[in-house]
Design an enzyme around this catalytic site. Structure first.
Site, PDB file in Angstrom:
ATOM      1  N   GLN A 147       2.433   0.707 -13.754  1.00 17.58           N
ATOM      2  CA  GLN A 147       3.434  -0.352 -14.052  1.00 17.58           C
ATOM      3  C   GLN A 147       3.120  -1.818 -13.983  1.00 17.58           C
ATOM      4  OE1 GLN A 147       6.403   2.195 -11.521  1.00 17.58           O
ATOM      5  NE2 GLN A 147       7.777   1.312 -13.022  1.00 17.58           N
ATOM      6  N   HIS A 202       0.305   5.660 -25.970  1.00 19.25           N
ATOM      7  CA  HIS A 202      -0.496   5.154 -27.198  1.00 19.25           C
ATOM      8  C   HIS A 202      -0.179   6.236 -28.182  1.00 19.25           C
ATOM      9  CE1 HIS A 202      -3.968   3.192 -24.753  1.00 19.25           C
ATOM     10  NE2 HIS A 202      -2.657   2.573 -24.764  1.00 19.25           N
ATOM     11  N   ASP A 206      -0.848  -1.413 -21.008  1.00 19.38           N
ATOM     12  CA  ASP A 206      -2.063  -1.641 -21.218  1.00 19.38           C
ATOM     13  C   ASP A 206      -2.769  -3.052 -20.508  1.00 19.38           C
ATOM     14  OD1 ASP A 206      -2.430   0.492 -22.936  1.00 19.38           O
ATOM     15  OD2 ASP A 206      -2.825  -0.524 -24.742  1.00 19.38           O
ATOM     16  N   ASN A 234       4.896   9.910  -5.247  1.00 12.38           N
ATOM     17  CA  ASN A 234       6.224   9.287  -5.606  1.00 12.38           C
ATOM     18  C   ASN A 234       7.245   9.916  -6.376  1.00 12.38           C
ATOM     19  OD1 ASN A 234       7.803   6.739  -5.298  1.00 12.38           O
ATOM     20  ND2 ASN A 234       7.634   6.905  -7.752  1.00 12.38           N
ATOM     21  N   GLU A 235       8.455  10.186  -5.899  1.00 11.21           N
ATOM     22  CA  GLU A 235       9.485  10.610  -6.591  1.00 11.21           C
ATOM     23  C   GLU A 235       9.310  11.744  -7.500  1.00 11.21           C
ATOM     24  OE1 GLU A 235      11.946   7.919  -8.675  1.00 11.21           O
ATOM     25  OE2 GLU A 235      12.511   6.810  -6.897  1.00 11.21           O
ATOM     26  N   GLU A 261      11.790   2.245  -1.530  1.00 15.04           N
ATOM     27  CA  GLU A 261      12.095   1.584  -2.704  1.00 15.04           C
ATOM     28  C   GLU A 261      13.754   1.276  -2.694  1.00 15.04           C
ATOM     29  OE1 GLU A 261      11.004   2.935  -6.665  1.00 15.04           O
ATOM     30  OE2 GLU A 261       9.053   3.631  -6.047  1.00 15.04           O
TER      31      GLU A 261
END
Ligand code: NOJ
Length: 489
Positions: free
Chosen positions: A41, A61, A74, A188-189, A393
């Protein structure tokens, strides 16, 4: 620095006009504040050096139309090149720790442990070093959704071998970074990650329905437990660290009929499906019962929820050193009336919605309901024997405003609930993590929604960062160790 000073000064003038209107304004001694981000991210540099292609590179992509604004990571925040600037921002605001994730494909380009990237290892060592030089503790997530595409081509989390590939990767992470990192999160999650094997919200974006989802959850739990035991036996004796898995738990509230049973079922299907195997042992009874019932009614010969052997149940139980909680929002829960006629529209048999009176955000799923957070913290305390909780978070999305009053309001309301849970109710919460330091790439929402306390100009090649009003608010909260009011407009 000048920007922050201006914001702090203007903020201080207004903030001191009003003061705290409730009786728990101060955080406990030793309570720590940090900020979070993840590799795909924010890092960009998707094809720099020998980094391998990961499932997010592949997804964005090959299916740009899957992302609301057809964007990808990217370049993202270009944190790969600008990490020193990010560390300075953390320091300016006063965050004491930074939760970030390591890109599996940057360390192991093919995903497998036979070829380790020297550049990948060096990048994260430099990054960790930079954090320490600025007095900030690294909190490292091994895996935040992005895994090498080569592994995905072999089935990813629907292939049980992924558990071994993950542990081989974890072994390299603990070996290389464990001497300087004390706090780890394995995965994560899982519930968000595994929707990638159910629908098209995240990579790998394989719509395998509810079979794929539970298969992924099952393998993720095994992989986490294997990594925990590896750390526990091989690394903990010399590294003395802590390790957990970040569980996404929404809050919930009872409908007008005070329907406790539905609320309990909702909790078990969302939070309990991960937390129960770890804190109590095995999947929650209601989840097993409902899945068996609904799978049968759909003509399956066995439940879509795989079964753990007694050995796996005890191997997974107890595999965290703290409860890593990701929390954003809550739901109103009620029974689906179709269930009375034997129609199962969902595995849980519930209907959920969010009350229109709850303030909304720029994310369709996120409405502000702080009571849900307080209730969830107390529920975790009650159900799981009052574990130490790190809020790994919590945050609010808008459209990128610099004067982000709604974000400050959200933080203030949610932190107030946290203080009450600690001070009045005895919940053992010792860390709180803002999602996010920076505006970043938000999965299928692309760059259309912003979670950062720092704005990133995604239209500029330099990806300039600008502190928002919430950054100044955080500087004040952290500096005084006391909750502050929302500045007047
Ligand atoms: C939780 C996820 O861990 C993170 O990657 C995501 O950006 C936030 N939710 C907000 O959607």
């Amino acid at each position: 620095m000048k920007e922050l000073l201006i914001i702090v000064i203007s903020y201080t003038i207004v903030s001191h006009v009003c003061c705290c209107d409730f009786e728990y304004p101060t955080f406990p001694d030793g309570f720590k504040f940090g900020a979070a981000i993840s590799s795909y991210q924010s890092e960009g540099a998707w094809n720099v050096s020998d980094k391998g292609v990961n499932d997010f590179d592949h997804w964005t992509h090959t299916c740009p139309e899957c992302i609301g604004d057809r964007s990808n990571g990217d370049i993202a925040c270009d944190s790969y090149h600008k990490y020193k600037e990010d560390v300075k921002l953390l320091r300016k605001i006063g965050f004491k720790f930074y939760r970030f994730s390591i890109s599996w494909a940057r360390i192991l380009p093919s995903g497998l442990a036979n070829n380790v990237s020297k550049d990948g290892i060096m990048y994260y060592k430099n990054f960790i070093n930079e954090l320490y030089m600025n007095g900030i503790e690294p909190l490292v997530t091994l895996y935040h959704f992005d895994h090498p595409q080569g592994l995905e081509d072999m089935g990813g989390w629907t292939n049980e071998l992924m558990t071994q590939w993950f542990v081989d990767y974890a072994n390299i992470i603990f070996t290389e970074f464990g001497p300087s990192v004390r706090i780890f999160i394995t995965i994560n999650e899982p519930s968000t990650l595994c929707t990638g094997y159910q629908a098209t919200y995240v990579a790998p974006s394989k719509p395998l329905g509810d079979v794929g989802y539970y298969l992924c959850m099952h393998n993720v739990l095994k992989a986490h437990a294997m990594a925990y035991h590896l750390y526990d036996k091989k690394f903990r004796p010399s590294q003395h660290g802590l390790i957990s898995i970040a569980i996404a738990c929404d809050g919930y509230t009872l409908n007008e009929n005070n329907d406790v049973v539905s609320a309990e079922t909702y909790f078990e299907f969302t939070c309990g499906i991960m937390a129960h195997p770890i804190f109590i042992g095995d999947y929650p009874a209601i989840v097993k019962e409902r899945l068996a019932l609904v799978s049968k009614s759909q003509g399956y010969t066995v439940s879509r929820l795989p079964t753990f052997s007694p050995e796996w149940i005890s191997y997974i139980k107890g595999t965290v050193d703290y409860f890593a909680l990701n929390h954003y929002t809550s739901n109103l829960v009620s029974p689906d009336p179709d269930e009375l006629h034997g129609i199962h529209n969902s595995d849980s048999g519930l209907l959920t919605n969010q009350h229109p009176s709850w303030p909304n955000s720029s994310s369709f799923w996120l409405r502000v309901y702080p009571d849900g957070f307080g209730n969830l913290l107390r529920k975790i305390k009650t159900d799981y024997n009052n574990p130490e909780i790190y809020v790994t978070e919590n945050g609010f999305s808008d459209y990128g405003e610099l004067q982000d009053y709604d974000r400050i309001n959200y933080f203030r309301l949610y932190l107030k609930e946290l203080i009450i849970a600690v001070t009045r109710d005895g919940c053992r919460i010792s860390r709180y993590t803002v999602w996010s330091l920076l505006d970043n790439w938000q999965l299928a929402a692309g760059y259309a929604v912003s979670f950062g306390v720092v704005k990133v100009d995604f239209n500029s090649p330099n990806r300039e960062r600008t502190l928002k009003l919430s950054a100044a608010w955080w500087a004040d909260v952290i500096g005084t160790h006391t909750l502050q009011d929302v500045p007047s407009k």
